[in-house]
Design an enzyme around this catalytic site. Structure first.
Site, PDB file in Angstrom:
ATOM      1  N   SER A 266       0.840  -1.192   0.000  1.00  0.00           N
ATOM      2  CA  SER A 266       0.000   0.000   0.000  1.00  0.00           C
ATOM      3  C   SER A 266       0.872   1.237   0.000  1.00  0.00           C
ATOM      4  O   SER A 266       1.980   1.233   0.549  1.00  0.00           O
ATOM      5  CB  SER A 266      -0.882   0.021   1.248  1.00  0.00           C
ATOM      6  OG  SER A 266      -0.102   0.310   2.399  1.00  0.00           O
ATOM      7  N   ASP A 267       0.400   2.313  -0.612  1.00  0.00           N
ATOM      8  CA  ASP A 267       1.047   3.589  -0.375  1.00  0.00           C
ATOM      9  C   ASP A 267       0.904   3.886   1.119  1.00  0.00           C
ATOM     10  O   ASP A 267       0.009   3.370   1.791  1.00  0.00           O
ATOM     11  CB  ASP A 267       0.404   4.691  -1.220  1.00  0.00           C
ATOM     12  CG  ASP A 267       1.376   5.830  -1.509  1.00  0.00           C
ATOM     13  OD1 ASP A 267       2.356   5.977  -0.758  1.00  0.00           O
ATOM     14  OD2 ASP A 267       1.159   6.577  -2.482  1.00  0.00           O
ATOM     15  N   CYS A 268       1.797   4.716   1.633  1.00  0.00           N
ATOM     16  CA  CYS A 268       1.907   4.839   3.088  1.00  0.00           C
ATOM     17  C   CYS A 268       0.692   5.551   3.683  1.00  0.00           C
ATOM     18  O   CYS A 268       0.471   6.737   3.427  1.00  0.00           O
ATOM     19  CB  CYS A 268       3.199   5.552   3.440  1.00  0.00           C
ATOM     20  SG  CYS A 268       4.637   4.580   2.951  1.00  0.00           S
TER      21      CYS A 268
END
Length: 728
Positions: A266-268
């Site tokens: 996932s993007d952060c």
């Protein structure tokens, strides 16, 4: 001798690791990685498993599993991890139109990454930015020039982005049959290009045509051609589902249709957006289930801290946990983390490669090939190194910040434009320098002599632009009022006013050097200056590369990977993901500088276009050849571009589609034959249902050195040459 509890723990952990390596089958290098991963997971407790799904993973000493942090960056060099070579920013890589050079560059980056990893491991640094799983490249399409992160991309064209992106991945991951040198990660999947301030809740609903024609091709190419090992899910939603819980994106497209077999991260903070931004889950456990069921293996963030709770609530199963965990461990096995050091050939890389002279030279070469000459009135460039008087000025003339862009490493070799020019000119040249103006604000002192110096010299170089303070990611651009995006495309007003003052006082020509990661509107100043040179964010050797071009040691050869509009009024709404009116493919308004455009110190001529057939049936190959001549007296490198242009057929087809390009070197007066070969896959086009089909009709194949438009020719590009073909 007293032994602390910490030392005892470390001794005990080392002993456990040694025992594990000597007694557990997953350390048996004769077994396939798949079998070894299965054996390891089978030996783990559920508690040990669920702790492995955040980017910062703990060690499991009893099983010989080391601590590991997955998060590292290598956008244009090893980032955020101390000393490393800083190469030009992503948009500059696109401007080279040179995939081979970019693969050479990322081979150097991964060499530095391997060397730094060995050193970090030896000093027990296993934290953030010290690993070998790099979350790069960014292959989103630079759909709107206001987007602050567009600088990280390779431009607005899916074909160019695919070619540069695949080259990036191949160089980074290496070519060994068993091990990866490092792993790349294609981001941000998918349909992500701003606005930054809306990214945690925005829903993109492009047409199927735009999705498959514009937003997805680069990701597909990196999976199928580049064998990229990581994919990062975006913050935004697509068709109502958050990207990181979209079974359509992550399972149907990525895995089933494209055959992706790596890991999805996932993007952060993006999994938190499932809950808070998109409100698709009522509880954190539901967010866990949505993401894990869709296919997310790794969480940069906090949501996967609740995996055990999601299992307890029967929202996911331990079998699913095992499946997702196996993909993570396979990456670590393929990087050689569970094998003897001598087994992995990439461990032979030594610390001498880090910011080596060879890599500095390579950074300079990439910068040289990325620099785009946009204007050269009366051929005032190149300048004479023996010029008697020269003035260098502007807010970024002595700035190292303009070199670095975002996601950068550290280097003691940052060469500013002022330093590069100083080193280039004769020792007898009277070289004057003043900054002259603040980058983003008006000067407070009205008594400013700097503009008047332009009236005392033979030529003035003024270095202007924007920087990572103005454009960038939501959390980084500290001088941006729009969380990294830009409201308009103009230079800051202080810089516009200063350029005008210089031109009022000038004696000799004014050469404008532009540092930027995105298109800048030069409407107010372009008519006033004599030359315009776009250097982008050129990396640590940027000042030397700019001086090489300004003084003719290297002929400019970069070409624009993105259209430069005249002004923001030419753009559709920023949050409109419809491609109508965007990029060279669909923009009907006349731009300031077209896609693919770039001048040099000589000119080229295209002639003798031939094709193997005038009528192409599906399944057959179309071969086009053309002669390219250097008409001038200077050697240079040309970027030959091939465009497909429909004459009839459906009205929704792009006006132009880049289908091929080749960078060639030409000696003064030399002619070379350039061949393009197009198979059915390359000539297929996307219909309104998003299907890649053979689109019958009459087309032009146009060969040129810029978008084959009236505007390009007006600005000085070569006259295009074309042939008509029928797809039957």
């Amino acid at each position: 001798m007293k032994i602390s509890i910490l030392n005892l723990f470390m001794i005990f952990s080392i002993a456990l690791q040694s025992y594990a390596q000597n007694n557990y089958k997953w350390f048996d290098e004769t077994l396939p990685f798949e079998e070894r991963a299965d054996l390891l997971i089978e030996a783990m407790t559920l508690k040990e498993k669920v702790a492995q799904f955040l980017n910062e993973t703990p060690a499991v000493p009893r099983l010989g599993v080391p601590e590991y942090n997955w998060w590292n960056e290598s956008l244009h060099g090893i980032a955020r991890n101390g000393k490393a070579t800083i190469f030009p920013q992503g948009i500059a890589m696109g401007a080279t139109f040179n995939p081979d050079l970019i693969q050479e560059m990322t081979t150097a980056i991964s060499d530095e990454g391997r060397a730094k990893f060995k050193i970090a491991q030896a000093m027990n640094n296993k934290g953030l930015y010290a690993g070998l799983t790099f979350w790069s490249p960014n292959v989103n399409i630079f759909r709107d020039p206001r987007w602050g992160r567009g600088q990280e991309t390779y431009g607005e064209d899916p074909f160019l982005t695919s070619k540069i992106g695949v080259a990036y991945v191949k160089g980074l991951q290496g070519n060994d049959s068993k091990y990866f040198k490092a792993t790349a990660c294609a981001k941000h999947f998918a349909v992500h290009s701003g606005p930054e301030e809306l990214r945690h809740s925005f829903n993109a609903s492009p047409s199927k045509l735009d999705l498959y024609e514009t937003y997805l091709p680069a990701f597909e190419a990196l999976v199928k051609e580049g064998n990229v090992q990581g994919v990062m899910g975006a913050y935004n939603a697509v068709y109502g589902d958050p990207s990181c819980s979209s079974e359509f994106l992550l399972d149907e497209l990525l895995k089933k249709q494209w055959g992706f077999n790596g890991y999805i991260v996932s993007d952060c903070g993006a999994l938190g957006d499932i809950l808070k931004g998109h409100k698709k889950a009522k509880t954190v456990e539901e967010a866990v289930a949505l993401a894990m069921n869709a296919g997310v293996n790794l969480n940069c963030g906090w949501v996967y801290q609740n995996i055990q709770s999601a299992i307890d609530q029967n929202l996911i199963t331990e079998e699913l946990v095992n499946e997702r965990l196996k993909q993570l461990f396979l990456i670590r096995f393929k990087l050689g983390f569970f094998d003897k050091a001598e087994s992995n050939p990439f461990n032979n890389v030594t610390s001498e490669v880090i910011n080596s002279d060879e890599h500095k030279d390579l950074a300079r070469k990439v910068a040289q090939q990325s620099i785009v000459l946009l204007k050269n009135k009366d051929n005032i460039l190149p300048l004479d190194k023996n010029i008697k008087t020269l003035y260098i000025t502007g807010p970024f003339s002595s700035s190292s910040n303009i070199l670095m862009a975002n996601y950068y490493g550290m280097s003691a070799n940052l060469v500013t434009v002022l330093e590069g020019v100083t080193d280039k000119v004769s020792l007898g040249t009277s070289l004057n320098y003043r900054q002259g103006v603040l980058p983003f604000n008006k000067n407070l002192n009205p008594l400013n002599w700097a503009p008047k110096v332009a009236g005392q010299v033979e030529a003035t170089i003024v270095v202007v632009g924007i920087s990572n303070e103005i454009e960038g990611e939501e959390v980084d651009a500290i001088a941006s009022e729009h969380k990294g995006d830009r409201k308009d495309l103009k230079l800051p007003q202080s810089q516009i006013d200063y350029i005008k003052e210089l031109c009022e006082h000038k004696k000799g020509p004014i050469i404008l050097v532009l540092g930027t990661g995105s298109p800048v509107s030069l409407e107010e100043v372009e008519p006033l200056v004599d030359a315009v040179v776009c250097m982008w964010y050129p990396g640590e050797q940027g000042g030397n590369a700019v001086a090489d071009v300004l003084f003719g040691d290297v002929a400019p050869s970069g070409h624009l990977p993105i259209t430069f509009p005249k002004n923001v009024e030419q753009l559709p709404a920023f949050d409109d993901y419809n491609m109508k009116g965007r990029t060279y493919k669909y923009m009907t308004k006349e731009p300031m500088y077209p896609f693919g455009f770039g001048l040099s110190y000589t000119s080229s001529e295209f002639s003798n276009i031939t094709s193997n057939t005038k009528s192409v049936k599906e399944g057959n190959e179309l071969n086009i050849s053309v002669d390219v001549k250097n008409n001038g007296k200077k050697d240079f490198e040309e970027v030959v571009q091939a465009y497909l242009v429909p004459i009839d057929g459906p009205g929704y087809l792009p006006m132009y589609s880049l289908k091929g390009f080749e960078r060639i070197s030409l000696k003064a007066g030399e002619t070379k034959k350039v061949d393009f070969r197009f198979n059915t896959e390359q000539l297929n086009q996307i219909n309104l249902e998003g299907e890649k089909v053979w689109m019958k009709g009459t087309y032009k194949i146009i060969i040129s050195n810029a978008l084959p438009s009236k505007r390009s020719i007006e600005l000085g590009s070569a006259k295009p040459i074309e042939t008509i073909i029928k797809l039957k």
